[in-house]
Design a protein around this motif. Sequence first.
Motif, PDB file in Angstrom:
ATOM      1  N   GLU A  19       7.943  14.536  15.038  1.00 55.03           N
ATOM      2  CA  GLU A  19       8.352  15.787  15.808  1.00 55.03           C
ATOM      3  C   GLU A  19       9.229  15.497  16.797  1.00 55.03           C
ATOM      4  OE1 GLU A  19       5.755  18.795  18.484  1.00 55.03           O
ATOM      5  OE2 GLU A  19       4.776  17.809  17.107  1.00 55.03           O
ATOM      6  N   GLN A  20       9.077  14.591  17.534  1.00 49.19           N
ATOM      7  CA  GLN A  20      10.063  14.460  18.600  1.00 49.19           C
ATOM      8  C   GLN A  20      11.586  13.834  17.789  1.00 49.19           C
ATOM      9  OE1 GLN A  20       8.129  10.888  20.171  1.00 49.19           O
ATOM     10  NE2 GLN A  20       7.383  11.959  22.135  1.00 49.19           N
ATOM     11  N   ALA A  21      11.676  13.137  16.949  1.00 48.32           N
ATOM     12  CA  ALA A  21      12.877  13.092  16.273  1.00 48.32           C
ATOM     13  C   ALA A  21      13.507  14.272  15.703  1.00 48.32           C
ATOM     14  CB  ALA A  21      12.637  11.963  15.024  1.00 48.32           C
ATOM     15  N   GLN A  22      12.650  15.031  15.206  1.00 47.06           N
ATOM     16  CA  GLN A  22      13.330  16.440  14.621  1.00 47.06           C
ATOM     17  C   GLN A  22      13.877  17.316  15.790  1.00 47.06           C
ATOM     18  OE1 GLN A  22      13.104  16.857  10.904  1.00 47.06           O
ATOM     19  NE2 GLN A  22      12.252  18.800  11.435  1.00 47.06           N
ATOM     20  N   GLU A  23      13.180  17.327  16.942  1.00 47.57           N
ATOM     21  CA  GLU A  23      13.548  17.774  17.941  1.00 47.57           C
ATOM     22  C   GLU A  23      14.966  17.426  18.628  1.00 47.57           C
ATOM     23  OE1 GLU A  23      11.873  18.856  22.531  1.00 47.57           O
ATOM     24  OE2 GLU A  23      10.496  18.927  20.877  1.00 47.57           O
ATOM     25  N   LEU A  24      14.883  16.078  18.589  1.00 47.85           N
ATOM     26  CA  LEU A  24      16.097  15.317  19.176  1.00 47.85           C
ATOM     27  C   LEU A  24      17.277  15.452  18.395  1.00 47.85           C
ATOM     28  CD1 LEU A  24      17.584  13.180  21.024  1.00 47.85           C
ATOM     29  CD2 LEU A  24      16.691  11.699  19.660  1.00 47.85           C
ATOM     30  N   PHE A  25      17.225  15.039  16.998  1.00 50.53           N
ATOM     31  CA  PHE A  25      18.241  15.339  15.984  1.00 50.53           C
ATOM     32  C   PHE A  25      18.885  16.534  15.805  1.00 50.53           C
ATOM     33  CE2 PHE A  25      16.661  11.061  14.191  1.00 50.53           C
ATOM     34  CZ  PHE A  25      17.432  10.136  15.006  1.00 50.53           C
ATOM     35  N   LEU A  26      18.155  17.478  16.021  1.00 55.11           N
ATOM     36  CA  LEU A  26      18.357  18.914  15.478  1.00 55.11           C
ATOM     37  C   LEU A  26      18.752  19.516  16.665  1.00 55.11           C
ATOM     38  CD1 LEU A  26      16.072  19.724  12.385  1.00 55.11           C
ATOM     39  CD2 LEU A  26      18.273  18.623  12.479  1.00 55.11           C
ATOM     40  N   SER A  27      18.747  19.136  17.949  1.00 50.91           N
ATOM     41  CA  SER A  27      19.261  19.781  19.007  1.00 50.91           C
ATOM     42  C   SER A  27      20.372  20.036  19.163  1.00 50.91           C
ATOM     43  CB  SER A  27      18.600  19.030  20.519  1.00 50.91           C
ATOM     44  OG  SER A  27      19.412  17.817  20.493  1.00 50.91           O
ATOM     45  N   GLU A  28      21.040  21.113  19.702  1.00 50.61           N
ATOM     46  CA  GLU A  28      22.343  21.592  19.873  1.00 50.61           C
ATOM     47  C   GLU A  28      23.141  20.294  20.586  1.00 50.61           C
ATOM     48  OE1 GLU A  28      23.915  24.063  18.325  1.00 50.61           O
ATOM     49  OE2 GLU A  28      21.866  24.294  17.493  1.00 50.61           O
ATOM     50  N   SER A  29      22.806  19.710  21.672  1.00 55.83           N
ATOM     51  CA  SER A  29      23.320  18.646  22.303  1.00 55.83           C
ATOM     52  C   SER A  29      23.774  17.619  21.335  1.00 55.83           C
ATOM     53  CB  SER A  29      22.707  18.546  23.440  1.00 55.83           C
ATOM     54  OG  SER A  29      22.512  17.068  23.930  1.00 55.83           O
ATOM     55  N   PHE A  30      22.686  17.105  20.594  1.00 51.03           N
ATOM     56  CA  PHE A  30      22.808  15.895  19.719  1.00 51.03           C
ATOM     57  C   PHE A  30      23.908  16.423  18.512  1.00 51.03           C
ATOM     58  CE2 PHE A  30      21.692  12.746  16.506  1.00 51.03           C
ATOM     59  CZ  PHE A  30      21.857  11.724  17.588  1.00 51.03           C
ATOM     60  N   LYS A  31      23.687  17.729  17.892  1.00 50.82           N
ATOM     61  CA  LYS A  31      24.608  17.909  16.919  1.00 50.82           C
ATOM     62  C   LYS A  31      25.991  17.992  17.561  1.00 50.82           C
ATOM     63  CE  LYS A  31      21.461  21.290  14.487  1.00 50.82           C
ATOM     64  NZ  LYS A  31      21.329  22.599  14.154  1.00 50.82           N
ATOM     65  N   ASP A  32      26.298  18.561  18.896  1.00 54.59           N
ATOM     66  CA  ASP A  32      27.500  18.388  19.409  1.00 54.59           C
ATOM     67  C   ASP A  32      28.014  17.041  19.626  1.00 54.59           C
ATOM     68  OD1 ASP A  32      27.538  20.989  19.768  1.00 54.59           O
ATOM     69  OD2 ASP A  32      26.966  21.057  21.912  1.00 54.59           O
ATOM     70  N   ASP A  33      27.111  16.048  20.049  1.00 57.66           N
ATOM     71  CA  ASP A  33      27.469  14.573  19.934  1.00 57.66           C
ATOM     72  C   ASP A  33      28.001  14.180  18.522  1.00 57.66           C
ATOM     73  OD1 ASP A  33      27.126  14.412  22.383  1.00 57.66           O
ATOM     74  OD2 ASP A  33      25.148  13.571  22.291  1.00 57.66           O
ATOM     75  N   LEU A  34      27.126  14.554  17.417  1.00 58.94           N
ATOM     76  CA  LEU A  34      27.510  14.057  16.077  1.00 58.94           C
ATOM     77  C   LEU A  34      28.904  14.647  15.619  1.00 58.94           C
ATOM     78  CD1 LEU A  34      24.117  14.597  14.235  1.00 58.94           C
ATOM     79  CD2 LEU A  34      25.294  12.387  15.021  1.00 58.94           C
ATOM     80  N   LYS A  35      29.516  15.962  15.925  1.00 58.00           N
ATOM     81  CA  LYS A  35      30.357  16.373  15.887  1.00 58.00           C
ATOM     82  C   LYS A  35      31.712  15.770  16.655  1.00 58.00           C
ATOM     83  CE  LYS A  35      29.130  20.780  16.115  1.00 58.00           C
ATOM     84  NZ  LYS A  35      29.116  22.145  16.349  1.00 58.00           N
ATOM     85  N   SER A  36      31.368  15.036  17.567  1.00 58.80           N
ATOM     86  CA  SER A  36      32.575  14.560  18.592  1.00 58.80           C
ATOM     87  C   SER A  36      32.613  12.988  18.295  1.00 58.80           C
ATOM     88  CB  SER A  36      32.205  14.699  19.993  1.00 58.80           C
ATOM     89  OG  SER A  36      31.095  13.956  20.278  1.00 58.80           O
ATOM     90  N   THR A  52      19.107  15.665   7.535  1.00 55.03           N
ATOM     91  CA  THR A  52      17.944  15.543   7.547  1.00 55.03           C
ATOM     92  C   THR A  52      17.190  14.423   8.045  1.00 55.03           C
ATOM     93  OG1 THR A  52      18.324  14.297   5.356  1.00 55.03           O
ATOM     94  CG2 THR A  52      18.121  16.608   5.093  1.00 55.03           C
ATOM     95  N   THR A  53      15.933  14.363   8.070  1.00 59.73           N
ATOM     96  CA  THR A  53      15.170  13.003   8.653  1.00 59.73           C
ATOM     97  C   THR A  53      14.115  12.711   7.549  1.00 59.73           C
ATOM     98  OG1 THR A  53      13.427  14.593   9.849  1.00 59.73           O
ATOM     99  CG2 THR A  53      15.515  14.125  11.038  1.00 59.73           C
ATOM    100  N   ARG A  54      13.914  11.417   7.867  1.00 61.19           N
ATOM    101  CA  ARG A  54      12.844  10.781   6.854  1.00 61.19           C
ATOM    102  C   ARG A  54      12.427   9.520   7.650  1.00 61.19           C
ATOM    103  NH1 ARG A  54      15.257   6.520   5.560  1.00 61.19           N
ATOM    104  NH2 ARG A  54      17.524   6.145   5.002  1.00 61.19           N
ATOM    105  N   PRO A  55      11.370   9.139   7.123  1.00 58.34           N
ATOM    106  CA  PRO A  55      10.738   7.729   7.627  1.00 58.34           C
ATOM    107  C   PRO A  55      12.064   6.534   7.627  1.00 58.34           C
ATOM    108  CG  PRO A  55       9.195   8.631   6.232  1.00 58.34           C
ATOM    109  CD  PRO A  55      10.411   9.384   6.180  1.00 58.34           C
ATOM    110  N   ALA A  56      11.960   5.738   8.556  1.00 59.85           N
ATOM    111  CA  ALA A  56      13.013   4.593   8.391  1.00 59.85           C
ATOM    112  C   ALA A  56      12.582   3.771   7.538  1.00 59.85           C
ATOM    113  CB  ALA A  56      12.994   4.030   9.789  1.00 59.85           C
ATOM    114  N   SER A  57      13.726   3.014   6.843  1.00 60.73           N
ATOM    115  CA  SER A  57      13.345   2.003   5.843  1.00 60.73           C
ATOM    116  C   SER A  57      13.118   0.485   6.894  1.00 60.73           C
ATOM    117  CB  SER A  57      14.490   1.693   5.089  1.00 60.73           C
ATOM    118  OG  SER A  57      15.623   1.264   5.707  1.00 60.73           O
TER     119      SER A  57
END
Length: 105
Positions: A19-36, A52-57
């Motif tokens: 839940e925390q990961a979804q909130e973080l990774f899909l936040s506008e601020s993190f998306k802006d970072d990914l685009k920069s 997308t998010t998934r359990p880490a290997s």
Amino acid sequence: MVTLEIAGKAVAVTNADQEQAQELFLSESFKDDLKSFKSEGRFLWDGSAALTTRPASEDEIDAFYEVLDEEDEDEVEDDEDSDGINIDVVFLVSIDEIDDGATSG
């Protein structure tokens, strides 16, 4: 541990719960970072590819701890969120440069 994939490619891993990961990774601020952020001269995210998010290997978890161990040797810093919980993000791809002075808008 949760991994963020962009168009099927593992890009980052976090020790947050799903839940925390979804909130973080899909936040506008993190998306802006990914685009920069760039890796090998290309932007990490074009703003439209699937996130997308998934359990880490096991390999991703190992890479996560390896990076944190290296950081612990270099500096001692306490990154806690508002609930007092440590949430760390490690990129699984090399980041070319990060311009901390960049502002959006």
